[in-house]
Design a protein around this motif. Structure first.
Motif, mmCIF file in Angstrom:
data_model
loop_
_atom_site.group_PDB
_atom_site.id
_atom_site.type_symbol
_atom_site.label_atom_id
_atom_site.label_comp_id
_atom_site.label_asym_id
_atom_site.label_seq_id
_atom_site.Cartn_x
_atom_site.Cartn_y
_atom_site.Cartn_z
ATOM 1 N N SER A 86 0.831 -1.201 0.000
ATOM 2 C CA SER A 86 0.000 0.000 0.000
ATOM 3 C C SER A 86 0.864 1.248 0.000
ATOM 4 O O SER A 86 0.597 2.222 -0.727
ATOM 5 C CB SER A 86 -0.921 -0.019 1.221
ATOM 6 N N ALA A 104 2.499 1.661 -3.448
ATOM 7 C CA ALA A 104 1.533 2.054 -4.481
ATOM 8 C C ALA A 104 1.199 3.539 -4.400
ATOM 9 O O ALA A 104 0.700 4.117 -5.376
ATOM 10 C CB ALA A 104 0.261 1.222 -4.354
ATOM 11 N N GLY A 105 1.499 4.162 -3.271
ATOM 12 C CA GLY A 105 1.283 5.589 -3.141
ATOM 13 C C GLY A 105 2.364 6.426 -3.787
ATOM 14 O O GLY A 105 2.184 7.642 -3.958
ATOM 15 N N GLU A 142 -8.020 -1.801 -4.213
ATOM 16 C CA GLU A 142 -8.510 -0.593 -3.545
ATOM 17 C C GLU A 142 -7.361 0.243 -3.002
ATOM 18 O O GLU A 142 -7.500 1.456 -2.829
ATOM 19 C CB GLU A 142 -9.473 -0.963 -2.416
ATOM 20 N N ARG A 143 -6.233 -0.381 -2.732
ATOM 21 C CA ARG A 143 -5.062 0.326 -2.235
ATOM 22 C C ARG A 143 -4.209 0.910 -3.365
ATOM 23 O O ARG A 143 -3.141 1.470 -3.112
ATOM 24 C CB ARG A 143 -4.219 -0.613 -1.371
ATOM 25 N N GLY A 144 -4.641 0.747 -4.607
ATOM 26 C CA GLY A 144 -3.961 1.389 -5.728
ATOM 27 C C GLY A 144 -3.133 0.492 -6.610
ATOM 28 O O GLY A 144 -2.507 0.966 -7.561
#
Length: 304
Positions: free
Chosen positions: A226, A229-230, A261-263
């Motif tokens: 997560s 992915a940011g 959903e976390r990218g």
């Protein structure tokens, strides 16, 4: 280490001289296929684009054909047939398959039916799309398969017979001297605590995670993925080698729903090796995040 020049390879192919084609042989690199670099492939693609020929055959070691052929497929924007082949048995072994594979590759490259299909891989008289083909056995002559969609066709009595074709092609334009992006590949395994993800994230410009089953990872990997992915593209593929990553079936922590959903970006039918090649090319081309996500989604949908 490869020890045969191109002229020697061609001279040892029975039946090639009887074909109604003119063959111009060029030695590009003489390296073990595992030592090829992305820049080698970019230079090769540039040479292919500028050569005056109706079709092109590339011979190389089989260790990396499933990766190198896909990079050539991404960089090959024209309609001219481009065929990659190799051999599982070297010329010193009984039953060497190299001459038959070279002959079949030339027959495919000379056939009008191969136009517009991108880069093809031809071995054991089977015609594969570079975007699908996999090396599935370390020594078998029948090692190359296309689990996601099957072979494109067969060479029968010297004539290519095409059965199907990919519905859409993805291509990427690279500038000549731009350094290649660094894309890591991490495989999710039992008991993984996420440290391999964290370590890869320290040097990479992008990441492909080969998830379990339909795109799942241990819960210890969720937060590191997560976080990555940011700040970089993270593509979710399946380590199984066949089938698609799901999108809305499982919803527990570490499932495909949770990760998307976390990218993370859904690779669909793309094998992790192919996803890494595609992400490397897109990042090197300077594609923005939205274009990367769209292109990976398209490639994963049509390459099954």
């Amino acid at each position: 280490m490869p020890n045969l020049a191109g002229e020697q390879l061609v001279a040892g192919v029975p039946g090639l001289a009887e074909m109604d084609v003119t063959i111009d042989v060029r030695d590009f690199r003489r390296l073990p296929s595992g030592s090829l670099t992305f820049d080698d492939l970019r230079r090769l693609a540039e040479e292919i684009e500028t050569c005056d020929a109706d079709g092109v055959v590339v011979t190389q070691g089989t260790d990396t054909i499933e990766e190198s052929a896909y990079m050539l497929d991404l960089l090959h924007s024209g309609h001219r047939p481009l065929v990659v082949t190799g051999a599982m048995r070297n010329p010193s072994l009984a039953g060497a398959d190299g001459p038959a594979n070279v002959l079949a590759a030339v027959q495919v490259a000379a056939d009008p039916g191969a136009r517009g299909l991108g880069c093809l891989v031809v071995l054991a008289e089977e015609i594969h799309a570079a975007c699908r083909v996999r090396k599935t056995h370390s020594t078998s002559l029948a090692t190359f398969e296309s689990p996601g969609g099957g072979v494109l066709g067969h060479v029968v009595e010297g004539r290519p017979r095409f059965l199907n074709a990919p519905r859409e092609r993805v291509t990427v334009r690279l500038e000549p001297d731009v350094p290649f992006a660094r894309v890591g590949l991490v495989t999710a395994v039992l008991g993984d605590d996420g440290e391999s993800v964290r370590a890869t994230g320290r040097y990479a410009d992008g990441l492909v995670v080969a998830g379990m089953g339909a795109g799942h990872v241990p819960v210890g990997c969720v937060e590191p993925l997560s976080e990555l992915a940011g700040r970089m593209p993270v593509v979710l593929a399946s380590r199984t080698g066949a089938g698609s990553v799901l999108s809305h079936t499982y919803g527990y922590p570490g499932s495909e729903v949770d990760l998307l959903e976390r990218g993370l970006i859904n690779a669909g039918f793309l094998h992790p090796y192919k996803a890494r090649i595609l992400l490397t090319a897109l990042l090197t081309a300077g594609a923005p995040a939205a274009e990367i996500a769209k292109t990976v989604t398209v490639a994963g949908a049509v390459h099954g």
